[in-house]
Design an enzyme around this catalytic site. Structure first.
Site, short mmCIF file in Angstrom:
data_model
loop_
_atom_site.label_atom_id
_atom_site.label_comp_id
_atom_site.label_asym_id
_atom_site.label_seq_id
_atom_site.Cartn_x
_atom_site.Cartn_y
_atom_site.Cartn_z
N GLY A 111 43.18 52.21 30.81
CA GLY A 111 43.27 53.67 30.69
C GLY A 111 44.19 54.31 31.72
O GLY A 111 44.72 55.39 31.50
N GLU A 114 47.55 53.91 30.30
CA GLU A 114 47.59 54.82 29.14
C GLU A 114 47.80 56.27 29.60
O GLU A 114 48.49 57.04 28.96
CB GLU A 114 46.30 54.66 28.32
CG GLU A 114 46.26 53.30 27.62
CD GLU A 114 44.93 52.98 26.97
OE1 GLU A 114 43.90 53.02 27.68
OE2 GLU A 114 44.89 52.71 25.75
N GLU A 134 42.72 44.99 28.57
CA GLU A 134 41.45 45.18 27.86
C GLU A 134 40.96 43.95 27.12
O GLU A 134 39.76 43.70 27.03
CB GLU A 134 41.57 46.35 26.87
CG GLU A 134 41.50 47.73 27.51
CD GLU A 134 42.87 48.26 27.94
OE1 GLU A 134 43.82 47.46 28.05
OE2 GLU A 134 42.96 49.48 28.17
N1 CAA Z 1 35.91 50.64 36.04
C1 CAA Z 1 34.91 50.77 36.92
N2 CAA Z 1 34.99 50.36 38.20
C2 CAA Z 1 36.14 49.81 38.59
C3 CAA Z 1 37.24 49.65 37.73
C4 CAA Z 1 37.09 50.11 36.38
N3 CAA Z 1 38.07 50.04 35.49
N4 CAA Z 1 38.25 49.05 38.40
C5 CAA Z 1 37.80 48.86 39.65
N5 CAA Z 1 36.54 49.31 39.78
C6 CAA Z 1 35.67 49.28 40.96
C7 CAA Z 1 35.12 47.89 41.20
O1 CAA Z 1 34.00 47.64 40.39
C8 CAA Z 1 34.78 47.97 42.67
O2 CAA Z 1 33.58 48.69 42.81
P1 CAA Z 1 32.35 48.10 43.68
O3 CAA Z 1 32.91 48.03 45.09
O4 CAA Z 1 31.27 49.11 43.51
O5 CAA Z 1 32.06 46.75 43.12
C9 CAA Z 1 35.90 48.85 43.24
O6 CAA Z 1 36.42 49.57 42.12
C10 CAA Z 1 37.02 48.04 43.87
O7 CAA Z 1 37.49 47.11 42.90
P2 CAA Z 1 37.66 45.54 43.21
O8 CAA Z 1 36.68 45.10 44.24
O9 CAA Z 1 37.64 44.82 41.89
O10 CAA Z 1 39.12 45.53 43.84
P3 CAA Z 1 40.17 44.32 43.83
O11 CAA Z 1 41.26 44.72 44.76
O12 CAA Z 1 39.49 43.03 44.06
O13 CAA Z 1 40.74 44.28 42.33
C11 CAA Z 1 41.60 45.26 40.29
C12 CAA Z 1 41.50 45.36 41.83
C13 CAA Z 1 42.48 44.06 39.92
C14 CAA Z 1 42.26 46.55 39.82
C15 CAA Z 1 40.20 45.08 39.68
O14 CAA Z 1 39.35 46.11 40.20
C16 CAA Z 1 40.16 45.18 38.18
O15 CAA Z 1 40.51 44.22 37.50
N6 CAA Z 1 39.70 46.32 37.62
C17 CAA Z 1 39.52 46.50 36.20
C18 CAA Z 1 40.88 46.68 35.50
C19 CAA Z 1 40.66 46.80 34.00
O16 CAA Z 1 40.23 45.86 33.34
N7 CAA Z 1 40.99 47.97 33.44
C20 CAA Z 1 40.81 48.23 32.03
C21 CAA Z 1 39.52 48.95 31.82
S1 CAA Z 1 39.07 49.07 30.11
C22 CAA Z 1 39.93 50.40 29.52
O17 CAA Z 1 40.69 51.05 30.22
C23 CAA Z 1 39.61 50.70 28.07
C24 CAA Z 1 40.45 51.73 27.41
O18 CAA Z 1 41.65 51.60 27.19
C25 CAA Z 1 39.81 52.92 26.87
#
Ligand code: CAA
Length: 258
Positions: A111, A114, A134
């Protein structure tokens, strides 16, 4: 006034910062609603000519939709999440009457990318990382990503990025046309503001007509050339057209923001 946003008015530029740094600025429902409200009011504000969107902190623009919020959703709730999100924020920004510039200051994933892609112009910092991961969660981009990524980088590159859940660096994003510029993080806002200032020299009403005409080519059943003709004609009735042409004839700079 907002729990998840910081707002700053810099002359005619409205800077909106998504401020959930502990969650890497992930878009939960409340943030999407607040962004809708803030962008709508900037769009209606006569003093604002350009909107800049960025994320707080040095690590992330927006790390995606808030995964914690939708983890136990049903099919119907999933569909509603995408539909509401597109309506309130992503399609809303694309159709905003004022240019929206995304200043991508770190992760722009799911997102988050996006959100950058529905903005009219993208500038990234060199530490930015972009992707639509995703499918690694068993879901697909739901905020317009399957459409806009292909429009920006071409279908083959978009397919590869989405199928592999790949995350690309800023220089690759620049090469494939996903962003307009890459600059160092400490120069990011200055670069976005510089583009905004150059936009502000020009007619706001004409720029709105350009946005409508460009967007028309992506709407099924609408002929973009016809919309361009209509918008072109409408310009002749505007104060800006009078000012722009008179200034040219008087050999002076136009003043569109009196
Ligand atoms: N949603 C909720 N929480 C999130 C998040 C997300 N998309 N991305 C990061 N966070 C949170 C983590 O859960 C973490 O919280 P806690 O400390 O409470 O556990 C905090 O942010 C820090 O994140 P990380 O510890 O994971 O940080 P990192 O440096 O190790 O990794 C990252 C960074 C690679 C960005 C990793 O956080 C990640 O992979 N995030 C998810 C990315 C993702 O998959 N995005 C797509 C979401 S789905 C979507 O967007 C659907 C749509 O199109 C409608």
């Amino acid at each position: 006034m907002y729990n998840n946003l910081l707002l700053e008015q810099k002359g005619h530029i409205n800077v909106i910062t998504i401020n959930r740094p502990k969650q890497l600025n992930a878009l939960n429902k409340e943030t999407i609603e607040e962004l809708h409200k803030a962008i709508k009011s900037a769009d209606e504000d006569l003093n604002t000519g350009v909107i800049i969107l960025t994320g707080s902190g040095e690590k992330s623009f927006v790390a995606g939709a808030d995964i914690k919020e939708f983890a136990d959703f049903t099919i119907a709730q999933g569909g509603e999440l995408a539909q509401k999100g597109q309506e309130l924020l992503f399609t809303f920004i694309e159709n905003c009457s004022k240019p929206v510039i995304a200043a991508v200051n770190g992760f722009a994933l799911g997102g988050g990318l996006e959100l950058a892609m529905c903005s009219h112009i993208r500038v990234a910092s060199s530490n930015a990382r972009m992707g639509l991961p995703e499918v690694s969660l068993g879901v697909i981009p739901g905020y317009g990503g399957t459409q806009r990524l292909a429009q920006l980088v071409g279908r083959g590159k978009a397919n590869e990025m989405v199928f592999t859940a790949g995350i690309i660096k800023a220089d690759e994003a620049l090469k494939c046309g996903l962003v307009n510029y890459v600059v160092e993080l400490d120069e990011l806002m200055a670069k976005a503001e510089d583009i905004a200032e150059r936009i502000l020299n020009n007619s706001g009403t004409a720029i709105t007509s350009v946005i409508r005409s460009v967007n028309a080519s992506y709407i099924d059943g609408i002929n973009g050339y016809d919309v361009e003709i209509e918008e072109f004609g409408k310009c002749f009735g505007t104060v800006d057209f009078k000012e722009g042409t008179i200034a040219f004839l008087e050999k002076r700079k136009p003043n569109f923001r009196k």
